[in-house]
Design a protein around this motif. Structure first.
Motif, short mmCIF file in Angstrom:
data_model
loop_
_atom_site.label_atom_id
_atom_site.label_comp_id
_atom_site.label_asym_id
_atom_site.label_seq_id
_atom_site.Cartn_x
_atom_site.Cartn_y
_atom_site.Cartn_z
N ASN A 151 36.62 51.33 2.10
CA ASN A 151 37.03 52.20 1.01
C ASN A 151 38.32 52.90 1.42
N ASN A 152 39.40 52.45 0.83
CA ASN A 152 40.72 53.03 1.11
C ASN A 152 41.28 53.76 -0.11
N GLU A 153 40.38 54.39 -0.85
CA GLU A 153 40.83 55.16 -2.02
C GLU A 153 41.82 56.24 -1.61
N ALA A 154 41.65 56.75 -0.38
CA ALA A 154 42.53 57.81 0.11
C ALA A 154 44.00 57.38 0.14
N ILE A 155 44.24 56.06 0.30
CA ILE A 155 45.63 55.60 0.26
C ILE A 155 45.91 54.81 -1.02
N GLY A 156 45.09 55.05 -2.04
CA GLY A 156 45.39 54.53 -3.36
C GLY A 156 44.87 53.13 -3.66
N VAL A 157 43.91 52.65 -2.86
CA VAL A 157 43.33 51.32 -3.13
C VAL A 157 42.01 51.51 -3.88
N PRO A 158 41.92 50.99 -5.11
CA PRO A 158 40.66 51.16 -5.84
C PRO A 158 39.51 50.48 -5.09
N PHE A 159 38.34 51.12 -5.09
CA PHE A 159 37.18 50.58 -4.41
C PHE A 159 36.02 50.51 -5.41
N PRO A 160 35.26 49.42 -5.38
CA PRO A 160 34.13 49.31 -6.32
C PRO A 160 33.05 50.34 -6.00
N ASN A 161 32.96 51.39 -6.76
CA ASN A 161 31.91 52.37 -6.47
C ASN A 161 31.36 53.09 -7.70
N SER A 162 31.65 52.53 -8.87
CA SER A 162 31.09 53.20 -10.04
C SER A 162 30.50 52.25 -11.07
N GLN A 163 30.70 50.95 -10.91
CA GLN A 163 30.17 50.01 -11.88
C GLN A 163 29.04 49.19 -11.24
N ALA A 164 27.90 49.18 -11.89
CA ALA A 164 26.76 48.42 -11.37
C ALA A 164 27.03 46.92 -11.49
N MET A 165 26.52 46.17 -10.55
CA MET A 165 26.76 44.73 -10.53
C MET A 165 25.44 43.97 -10.51
N LYS A 166 25.49 42.77 -11.11
CA LYS A 166 24.38 41.83 -10.99
C LYS A 166 24.72 40.79 -9.93
N ILE A 167 23.71 40.07 -9.48
CA ILE A 167 23.89 39.00 -8.50
C ILE A 167 24.01 37.69 -9.29
N TYR A 168 24.98 36.89 -8.94
CA TYR A 168 25.19 35.61 -9.63
C TYR A 168 25.24 34.45 -8.63
N SER A 169 24.81 33.28 -9.10
CA SER A 169 25.05 32.04 -8.36
C SER A 169 25.33 30.95 -9.36
N SER A 170 26.15 30.00 -8.94
CA SER A 170 26.50 28.92 -9.87
C SER A 170 27.08 27.75 -9.09
#
Ligand SMILES: *[C@@H]1O[C@H](CO)[C@@H](O)[C@H](O)[C@H]1NC(C)=O
Ligand SMILES: *[C@@H]1O[C@H](CO)[C@@H](O)[C@H](O)[C@H]1NC(C)=O
Ligand SMILES: *[C@@H]1O[C@H](CO)[C@@H](O)[C@H](O)[C@H]1NC(C)=O
Length: 296
Positions: free
Chosen positions: A169-188
């Motif tokens: 998590n490098n949000e401190a230097i302006g890199v967006p980090f995935p931390n607010s959107q829930a995710m599902k697991i996928y396979s294909s």
């Protein structure tokens, strides 16, 4: 106020945990087919699922549950023989244009030539963070374990418990980090013959199809997100009980793990966006690439 002793609390916690784990975990119940239904087989009482690709369609599934952080594992045996042009996947993703995504993609190859383990991380719709590796084993002769650890501080990708990639998590230097959107697991599994094998030079040989990858022991120990409220628990698609410790919430690379990651990156890394100066020559390397390796 009735108060439980700490050992009573531990007991009831253990009981709840085993209930969670024991009642959960079966491909028959935990996933839904997303496409190519006729090429999906759930076998072994729900403990294994096979996905195939023929000259007409691929196939895939997704978890019914979505998670905000957690530890996710899948045991996968990839398409054997000539798998050129095929791509099997195991990834997490949220929905929509600004989605987050954490990817394992397995690019097939002609017989005897190595697969590529392709990884990428999207935050808020922005990817372009590919790292690729050759496996140090034959991924087609037996099952190997692929793991995503995702907590609020970092993402760790592992193969058979060996870390191959860390994304902090490098949000401190302006890199967006995935931390607010829930995710599902996928396979294909799908046909990527236009780009996968040497940029599309090697085509899928359809007479050798259908191509089949096997998935086993989906394990999810995460915070279940249902309409904004999240609670943590675990499930595994076997009938074995597993402990539901939340150690992934603080999981990081200790010195031993850092050594392993360095070994993988030194000997098996095929591509790293952070060293692709040509690609980023006009806009500059992403900010995290300027940080020391274990802080990227
Ligand atoms: C396939 O094999 C060739 C030759 O060994 C290698 O250069 C390439 O990276 C391999 N993987 C893919 C996906 O093309
Ligand atoms: C495709 O596979 C078949 C069966 O193995 C083989 O006979 C044929 O030569 C292959 N085609 C190409 C273009 O390699
Ligand atoms: C492709 O699929 C069609 C049916 O959709 C089948 O008739 C044909 O034989 C297949 N071709 C190959 C090369 O597998």
């Amino acid at each position: 106020m009735s108060s439980l002793s700490s050992s009573e609390m531990l007991l009831s916690l253990l009981f709840m945990t085993s209930l969670l784990a024991a009642s959960a975990g079966n491909f028959n119940h935990d996933v839904e087919i997303t496409f190519g239904k006729k090429l999906v087989k759930i076998v072994d009482g729900g403990k294994m699922i096979t996905l195939s690709l023929d000259n007409c369609t691929g196939s895939g599934f997704q978890s019914k549950t979505q998670y905000l952080f957690g530890k996710f594992e899948m045991h996968i045996k990839l398409v054997p023989g000539n798998s050129a042009g095929t791509v099997a996947t195991f990834y997490l993703s949220s929905q929509g244009q600004w989605h987050d995504e954490i990817d394992f993609e397995f690019l097939g190859n002609i017989s005897g030539q190595p697969y590529i383990i392709h990884t990428n991380i999207y935050s808020q719709g922005q990817g372009d963070r590919e790292q690729q590796f050759y496996p140090w084993f034959d991924p087609t002769t037996s099952f190997h374990k692929y793991t995503v650890v995702w907590n609020s501080q970092r993402i760790i990708l592992m193969v058979d418990n060996i870390p191959i990639r860390i994304f902090n998590n490098n949000e401190a230097i302006g890199v967006p980090f995935p931390n607010s959107q829930a995710m599902k697991i996928y396979s294909s599994i799908w046909d990527a013959s236009t780009w996968a094998t040497e940029g599309g030079r090697v085509q899928t040989n359809w007479t050798e199809g259908p191509f089949t990858a096997c998935y086993r022991r989906l394990y999810a120990n995460g915070c279940v997100d249902s309409s904004g409220s999240s609670s943590c628990g675990s499930s595994e698609s076997t009938d074995s009980l597993i402990s539901s410790t939340q150690s992934w919430q603080n999981e990081e690379l200790n010195v031993e793990a850092q050594k392993k990651l360095r070994w993988v990156q030194k000997h098996f890394m095929v591509y790293n966006y952070c060293t692709d100066f040509k690609r980023f020559r006009y806009i500059g390397l992403p900010p995290e690439c300027k940080r020391p390796r274990f802080l990227q």
